[in-house]
Write a protein that holds these residues in place. Structure first.
Motif, PDB file in Angstrom:
ATOM      1  N   ASP B  23       0.831  -1.209   0.000  1.00  0.00           N
ATOM      2  CA  ASP B  23       0.000   0.000   0.000  1.00  0.00           C
ATOM      3  C   ASP B  23       0.864   1.258   0.000  1.00  0.00           C
ATOM      4  N   ASN B  26       2.661   1.805  -3.334  1.00  0.00           N
ATOM      5  CA  ASN B  26       1.729   2.300  -4.350  1.00  0.00           C
ATOM      6  C   ASN B  26       1.437   3.771  -4.127  1.00  0.00           C
ATOM      7  N   ASN B  27       1.252   4.073  -2.841  1.00  0.00           N
ATOM      8  CA  ASN B  27       0.988   5.445  -2.443  1.00  0.00           C
ATOM      9  C   ASN B  27       2.122   6.376  -2.887  1.00  0.00           C
ATOM     10  N   GLN B  28       3.346   5.926  -2.556  1.00  0.00           N
ATOM     11  CA  GLN B  28       4.518   6.757  -2.869  1.00  0.00           C
ATOM     12  C   GLN B  28       4.705   6.911  -4.362  1.00  0.00           C
ATOM     13  N   LEU B  29       4.503   5.797  -5.082  1.00  0.00           N
ATOM     14  CA  LEU B  29       4.764   5.825  -6.514  1.00  0.00           C
ATOM     15  C   LEU B  29       3.756   6.693  -7.260  1.00  0.00           C
ATOM     16  N   SER B  30       2.562   6.846  -6.668  1.00  0.00           N
ATOM     17  CA  SER B  30       1.531   7.602  -7.382  1.00  0.00           C
ATOM     18  C   SER B  30       1.529   9.087  -7.028  1.00  0.00           C
ATOM     19  N   THR B  31       2.255   9.473  -5.966  1.00  0.00           N
ATOM     20  CA  THR B  31       2.201  10.887  -5.567  1.00  0.00           C
ATOM     21  C   THR B  31       2.925  11.779  -6.563  1.00  0.00           C
ATOM     22  N   ARG B  34       6.872  12.625  -6.369  1.00  0.00           N
ATOM     23  CA  ARG B  34       7.912  11.656  -6.666  1.00  0.00           C
ATOM     24  C   ARG B  34       8.818  12.178  -7.782  1.00  0.00           C
ATOM     25  N   THR B  36      11.243  10.816 -10.373  1.00  0.00           N
ATOM     26  CA  THR B  36      11.800   9.614 -11.005  1.00  0.00           C
ATOM     27  C   THR B  36      13.246   9.823 -11.428  1.00  0.00           C
ATOM     28  N   GLU B  41      13.004   3.371  -8.972  1.00  0.00           N
ATOM     29  CA  GLU B  41      11.921   2.704  -8.275  1.00  0.00           C
ATOM     30  C   GLU B  41      12.444   1.560  -7.406  1.00  0.00           C
ATOM     31  N   SER B 102       4.325   9.588   4.566  1.00  0.00           N
ATOM     32  CA  SER B 102       3.355   8.936   3.672  1.00  0.00           C
ATOM     33  C   SER B 102       2.971   7.545   4.178  1.00  0.00           C
TER      34      SER B 102
END
Lengths: 129, 287
Positions: B23, B26-31, B34, B36, B41, B102
């Motif tokens: 969770d 997913n949270n971090q990757l979608s904020t 982030r 890149t 990742e 987060s």
């Protein structure tokens, strides 16, 4: 008792301070040196303080005083080989020793003494005329 | 349901570590925050997994309110490490703290689901979780700040060293071109450098060029005179050069006494007199 050796070198006296000075030692040096100047009729004193690493205000003032005493006895004093740290300390203490001649090492100190004596002789000769 | 020391929090971490981690990731990757470009990742996954792991271990035995206890040491070390690398990678403090903060969302969501039937315990645990993660977040920012301060201190030091070169112009002649304002700290470095160089080269004359010093007030003048006095004690004469007309005016108006020092308007004039004093002569070659 601990003493600083004073060596006679022609017309000059050579004082090499190889140990850290303490108050009693510098007082003894003052006595010994003035006595030797009078006894040997020395014209100049070369004080090598290259091994001296720690000074306080008393030692600093005494270096100036010894030079002044020697001058009263008609001997020029050159202090040589002062360490950078010692120089900075003395300046920070407000002791920039205005009356003392200095040189980087014994070699250039000796040269300085000789030229000073030559100048003195020339001045005496011209005033005699 | 057995509850460890009145809180369900440690049990939650133990049971749902994997789910929480997913969770959270997913949270971090979608904020939106982030970056890149700065962080891969895979690296983020690894960091998150390590933190989750050490966090779980810490809450099993350690206090839930005080993160300064020895049980929390691995977590703190890990966070310090992550924070340091992020500071170097160019993250800002908010982004760095968000990494820890987060984690709140997945944790709180899971808590609410599990403790639906016990509102009292839920409220208590929400409070504990909040406190704990806030502490960890603050710690991250603190470390971040510290590592940035270290960078600043190092750069200051480098600047200090860069700005005080001592150059040898000729046999027995050194020059010290000063650039920028002279404060006590810099004077100290300048003095030490100059005196050491005098010892190393056996120079008998040092030229201090102040063309690059923007203003000379009483303090700067005092610092200059100190340097001159220290060099004299070592048996080297100093010449101060590069005195601009305005500087000459200020010096006189301030009543600074520079009569004990040889002063010259330009470095060239100072060099000429230094050569003369060391006994060197120079003539123009006739063609």
């Amino acid at each position: 008792m601990e003493r600083i050796p004073i060596l006679k070198l022609g017309d000059f006296l050579l004082v090499t301070i190889q140990v850290d000075m303490h108050d009693q030692l510098v007082m003894t040096l003052q006595d010994d040196l003035t006595e030797r100047i009078v006894k040997t009729q020395a014209l100049g004193v070369l004080m090598d303080i290259s091994s001296l690493e720690i000074v306080d205000s008393f030692i600093g003032r005494m270096i100036g005083n010894i030079a002044a005493m020697a001058r009263v006895l008609d001997a020029e004093t050159v202090v040589v080989g002062m360490q950078p740290a010692v120089a900075i300390t003395l300046v920070e203490l407000g002791l920039s020793l205005p009356g003392v001649r200095t040189a980087l090492n014994v070699d250039s100190g000796m040269k300085l003494l000789r030229t000073m004596l030559d100048q003195k002789e020339m001045a005496n000769a011209s005033s005699a005329r | 349901m057995t509850i460890n020391s009145q809180s369900y929090f440690p049990e939650l971490l133990k049971q749902y570590e994997q789910e929480l981690l997913t969770d959270w990731l997913n949270n971090q990757l979608s904020t939106a925050t982030r970056r890149t470009g700065l962080l891969k990742e895979a690296e983020l996954r690894e960091q998150s997994r390590q933190l989750m792991n050490s966090l779980r271990n810490a809450v099993q035995h350690g206090s839930l309110t005080d993160t300064n206890t020895p049980e929390w040491l691995p977590v703190r070390e890990l966070l310090a490490n992550i924070s340091n690398t992020r500071a170097q990678q160019g993250f800002n403090p908010a982004e760095t703290a968000t990494f820890v903060l987060s984690l709140k969302k997945p944790l709180l969501t899971r808590l609410r689901k599990e403790l639906e039937k016990q509102p009292d315990l839920l409220a208590e645990d929400i409070w504990t979780t909040n406190l704990l993660l806030d502490q960890l977040g603050l710690y991250t920012v603190e470390v971040y700040q510290k590592s940035r301060e270290d960078v600043i201190a190092r750069q200051q030091q480098e600047l200090l060293e860069l700005s005080t070169p001592v150059v040898q112009l000729w046999e027995n002649i050194l020059a010290l071109p000063l650039i920028g304002t002279l404060d006590s700290a810099r004077t100290q470095v300048v003095m030490e450098n100059l005196l050491q160089k005098i010892v190393d080269t056996g120079a008998s004359i040092a030229i201090i060029d102040i063309t690059g010093v923007p203003t000379v007030d009483t303090l700067v003048a005092q610092h200059l005179l100190k340097t001159v006095a220290a060099a004299r004690l070592m048996g080297a004469d100093c010449i101060i050069s590069g005195i601009r007309p305005q500087i000459a005016q200020t010096i006189v108006h301030l009543g600074v006494d520079l009569s004990a020092v040889t002063t010259k308007a330009t470095l060239a004039a100072a060099f000429a007199i230094a050569l003369q004093r060391t006994g060197a002569t120079f003539t123009r070659a006739n063609k």
